[in-house]
Design a protein around this motif. Sequence first.
Motif, PDB file in Angstrom:
ATOM      1  N   GLY A  49      34.905  36.418  57.862  1.00 22.10           N
ATOM      2  CA  GLY A  49      35.643  37.425  57.113  1.00 22.10           C
ATOM      3  C   GLY A  49      36.187  36.872  55.803  1.00 22.10           C
ATOM      4  O   GLY A  49      36.105  37.526  54.758  1.00 22.10           O
ATOM      5  N   VAL A  50      36.726  35.652  55.862  1.00 21.96           N
ATOM      6  CA  VAL A  50      37.232  35.011  54.646  1.00 21.96           C
ATOM      7  C   VAL A  50      36.095  34.782  53.649  1.00 21.96           C
ATOM      8  O   VAL A  50      36.220  35.069  52.450  1.00 21.96           O
ATOM      9  N   GLU A  51      34.965  34.284  54.159  1.00 25.04           N
ATOM     10  CA  GLU A  51      33.816  34.017  53.296  1.00 25.04           C
ATOM     11  C   GLU A  51      33.315  35.303  52.637  1.00 25.04           C
ATOM     12  O   GLU A  51      33.029  35.334  51.436  1.00 25.04           O
ATOM     13  N   THR A  52      33.198  36.368  53.414  1.00 29.32           N
ATOM     14  CA  THR A  52      32.705  37.645  52.882  1.00 29.32           C
ATOM     15  C   THR A  52      33.666  38.210  51.848  1.00 29.32           C
ATOM     16  O   THR A  52      33.244  38.738  50.804  1.00 29.32           O
ATOM     17  N   PHE A  53      34.951  38.119  52.120  1.00 28.91           N
ATOM     18  CA  PHE A  53      35.973  38.596  51.192  1.00 28.91           C
ATOM     19  C   PHE A  53      35.855  37.882  49.843  1.00 28.91           C
ATOM     20  O   PHE A  53      35.821  38.519  48.784  1.00 28.91           O
ATOM     21  N   LEU A  54      35.761  36.571  49.875  1.00 32.50           N
ATOM     22  CA  LEU A  54      35.669  35.798  48.634  1.00 32.50           C
ATOM     23  C   LEU A  54      34.344  36.052  47.919  1.00 32.50           C
ATOM     24  O   LEU A  54      34.302  36.161  46.689  1.00 32.50           O
ATOM     25  N   GLY A  55      33.261  36.160  48.684  1.00 33.28           N
ATOM     26  CA  GLY A  55      31.966  36.445  48.087  1.00 33.28           C
ATOM     27  C   GLY A  55      31.946  37.782  47.380  1.00 33.28           C
ATOM     28  O   GLY A  55      31.321  37.934  46.320  1.00 33.28           O
ATOM     29  N   SER A  56      32.637  38.771  47.951  1.00 31.16           N
ATOM     30  CA  SER A  56      32.708  40.090  47.327  1.00 31.16           C
ATOM     31  C   SER A  56      33.504  40.047  46.026  1.00 31.16           C
ATOM     32  O   SER A  56      33.145  40.699  45.038  1.00 31.16           O
ATOM     33  N   MET A  57      34.568  39.260  46.004  1.00 28.42           N
ATOM     34  CA  MET A  57      35.347  39.100  44.771  1.00 28.42           C
ATOM     35  C   MET A  57      34.490  38.470  43.673  1.00 28.42           C
ATOM     36  O   MET A  57      34.489  38.929  42.523  1.00 28.42           O
ATOM     37  N   ILE A  58      33.741  37.421  44.044  1.00 35.28           N
ATOM     38  CA  ILE A  58      32.883  36.755  43.061  1.00 35.28           C
ATOM     39  C   ILE A  58      31.824  37.716  42.539  1.00 35.28           C
ATOM     40  O   ILE A  58      31.497  37.717  41.340  1.00 35.28           O
ATOM     41  N   LEU A 196      38.140  45.421  46.051  1.00 30.17           N
ATOM     42  CA  LEU A 196      39.433  45.870  45.536  1.00 30.17           C
ATOM     43  C   LEU A 196      40.196  44.722  44.877  1.00 30.17           C
ATOM     44  O   LEU A 196      40.804  44.894  43.818  1.00 30.17           O
ATOM     45  N   SER A 197      40.133  43.547  45.511  1.00 28.26           N
ATOM     46  CA  SER A 197      40.828  42.392  44.940  1.00 28.26           C
ATOM     47  C   SER A 197      40.166  41.956  43.638  1.00 28.26           C
ATOM     48  O   SER A 197      40.850  41.579  42.675  1.00 28.26           O
ATOM     49  N   GLY A 198      38.820  42.006  43.602  1.00 24.59           N
ATOM     50  CA  GLY A 198      38.116  41.651  42.375  1.00 24.59           C
ATOM     51  C   GLY A 198      38.432  42.594  41.236  1.00 24.59           C
ATOM     52  O   GLY A 198      38.651  42.156  40.095  1.00 24.59           O
ATOM     53  N   VAL A 199      38.466  43.880  41.537  1.00 28.37           N
ATOM     54  CA  VAL A 199      38.818  44.870  40.514  1.00 28.37           C
ATOM     55  C   VAL A 199      40.253  44.658  40.045  1.00 28.37           C
ATOM     56  O   VAL A 199      40.562  44.790  38.853  1.00 28.37           O
ATOM     57  N   SER A 200      41.133  44.305  40.971  1.00 21.37           N
ATOM     58  CA  SER A 200      42.527  44.036  40.597  1.00 21.37           C
ATOM     59  C   SER A 200      42.622  42.858  39.631  1.00 21.37           C
ATOM     60  O   SER A 200      43.422  42.871  38.686  1.00 21.37           O
ATOM     61  N   LEU A 201      41.783  41.833  39.868  1.00 20.55           N
ATOM     62  CA  LEU A 201      41.767  40.702  38.933  1.00 20.55           C
ATOM     63  C   LEU A 201      41.315  41.142  37.543  1.00 20.55           C
ATOM     64  O   LEU A 201      41.855  40.688  36.531  1.00 20.55           O
ATOM     65  N   LEU A 202      40.326  42.039  37.503  1.00 20.75           N
ATOM     66  CA  LEU A 202      39.802  42.487  36.212  1.00 20.75           C
ATOM     67  C   LEU A 202      40.814  43.318  35.432  1.00 20.75           C
ATOM     68  O   LEU A 202      40.704  43.433  34.206  1.00 20.75           O
ATOM     69  N   THR A 203      41.773  43.915  36.120  1.00 19.62           N
ATOM     70  CA  THR A 203      42.812  44.657  35.399  1.00 19.62           C
ATOM     71  C   THR A 203      43.734  43.714  34.615  1.00 19.62           C
ATOM     72  O   THR A 203      44.413  44.132  33.684  1.00 19.62           O
ATOM     73  N   LEU A 204      43.728  42.422  35.015  1.00 23.90           N
ATOM     74  CA  LEU A 204      44.545  41.447  34.302  1.00 23.90           C
ATOM     75  C   LEU A 204      43.882  41.003  33.011  1.00 23.90           C
ATOM     76  O   LEU A 204      44.541  40.853  31.984  1.00 23.90           O
ATOM     77  N   SER A 205      42.547  40.808  33.085  1.00 22.79           N
ATOM     78  CA  SER A 205      41.831  40.351  31.885  1.00 22.79           C
ATOM     79  C   SER A 205      40.333  40.488  32.095  1.00 22.79           C
ATOM     80  O   SER A 205      39.845  40.395  33.225  1.00 22.79           O
ATOM     81  N   HIS A 206      39.605  40.710  30.972  1.00 22.81           N
ATOM     82  CA  HIS A 206      38.150  40.735  30.997  1.00 22.81           C
ATOM     83  C   HIS A 206      37.564  39.552  30.217  1.00 22.81           C
ATOM     84  O   HIS A 206      36.357  39.471  30.023  1.00 22.81           O
ATOM     85  N   SER A 207      38.403  38.646  29.796  1.00 18.16           N
ATOM     86  CA  SER A 207      37.940  37.578  28.917  1.00 18.16           C
ATOM     87  C   SER A 207      36.994  36.630  29.651  1.00 18.16           C
ATOM     88  O   SER A 207      37.065  36.464  30.872  1.00 18.16           O
ATOM     89  N   GLN A 208      36.124  36.000  28.888  1.00 15.65           N
ATOM     90  CA  GLN A 208      35.157  35.069  29.466  1.00 15.65           C
ATOM     91  C   GLN A 208      35.866  33.886  30.123  1.00 15.65           C
ATOM     92  O   GLN A 208      35.482  33.437  31.212  1.00 15.65           O
TER      93      GLN A 208
END
Length: 406
Positions: A49-58, A196-208
Amino acid sequence: MRSQGTDRYFCAAHSLINGVKQNLRELFLPVGYPEGLHTCYQKFHLWLGVETFLGSMISVLCSQAMLGSLGLGAAEAAGGAVAIQWVLKDGIGEVGKLFFIKRYASSFDSHPKTWKIVGEGMSSVGSFLQLCTCVVSVNLFLPLAAVGNMLESIHRSVWFASHMTFTKHFSPHGNIGDIVAKDDAQTSTAQLLGMLSGVSLLTLSHSQLFLFGCFSVLAPIHLWSTTSMLKAAKFENLNQANLILLGQSFVDNGKVMDYEQLHQSESLGYGGEWIQQNHKHVNIKMGLSADKAYQSANEIRSAIGIFKNETYLLNYRENTVNILFHNDAQVNDVIKAVLHAIKFYDALITSKQDTWKTLDQTLHWTTSNCQPFLESLKAHQWQCDNVYWNDGGIRLTWDRQITCSS
């Protein structure tokens, strides 16, 4: 009245909580959990579950990088260039995956842990290449994205194959369909949370810089969760390495080690699927064709003369014991053939006798000791219903003299 009302409130709340827990259990956990499943099921799936969660964020970060590199909203996007390149990267990646499967698929069952970690490494490299599309020329998008997608496609294929092997070990009672369905529910939930967590990160910044920074943190943790998951998978299955070492132990001292004893002996490499290079052992190949195992028709006739009552043939060629199987060979015949190969190799190296004479002598020993070996394997909780070997897959037919045993 007030006390009765409070009691009814707590009773209703308790009933509601129990109902929710029961529904969640039926949604995510297989029937018979935990008693009816392998003891490592819980720990393995927590790490999964942890692996899948992190893989989805990436994956979310990589999608953002690729979309940004194509410049959505630019003039070329309106002309369909984005769609064409997006489809091409997927198509080229799938074609590359086919060549990989053709070359290595036969070892997925025998070395699932090894291929799982290799697949995750490929996925990380693929994700990095996809991230790189946002910092290079748009002309390099297609080669980088295609190679990245190919590596991730290979990872998905490897995981699908190895997961089926793991599932068989988790299910001593045969409820494979239920386990696979509940695994899918667990994976889908972890993927959704990761998105959802990945999208939340993108709300902080889109910079390279932000994308690469997040990847540099998430990727090592992702690989660490994979290795932790594989360490949790402790199956008493007869894979290639286990069966050779167990057979060698039986040939040497008449004893079979249990799982813990074998894995504490320092004879096994990563994941328990490889024998350490400094540990001397026989090299065995299974499922070969007759022309690869023997040099002439006379050799084949000599072998059949010795093994006329068996469902396998042995031959020693180029420092390798080759095992050829009859169409009628079953799992116990495979185990017997491996035991015979080990005894034959030891006798051949020690005595320096003629190959055919050694084969005949060691066959008599194997016939007498195979049943005790099988009983000892079962007594030490080894699963003898299958042998996981990188088998060539070729089965032969020859005239056998079938004898009835009492």
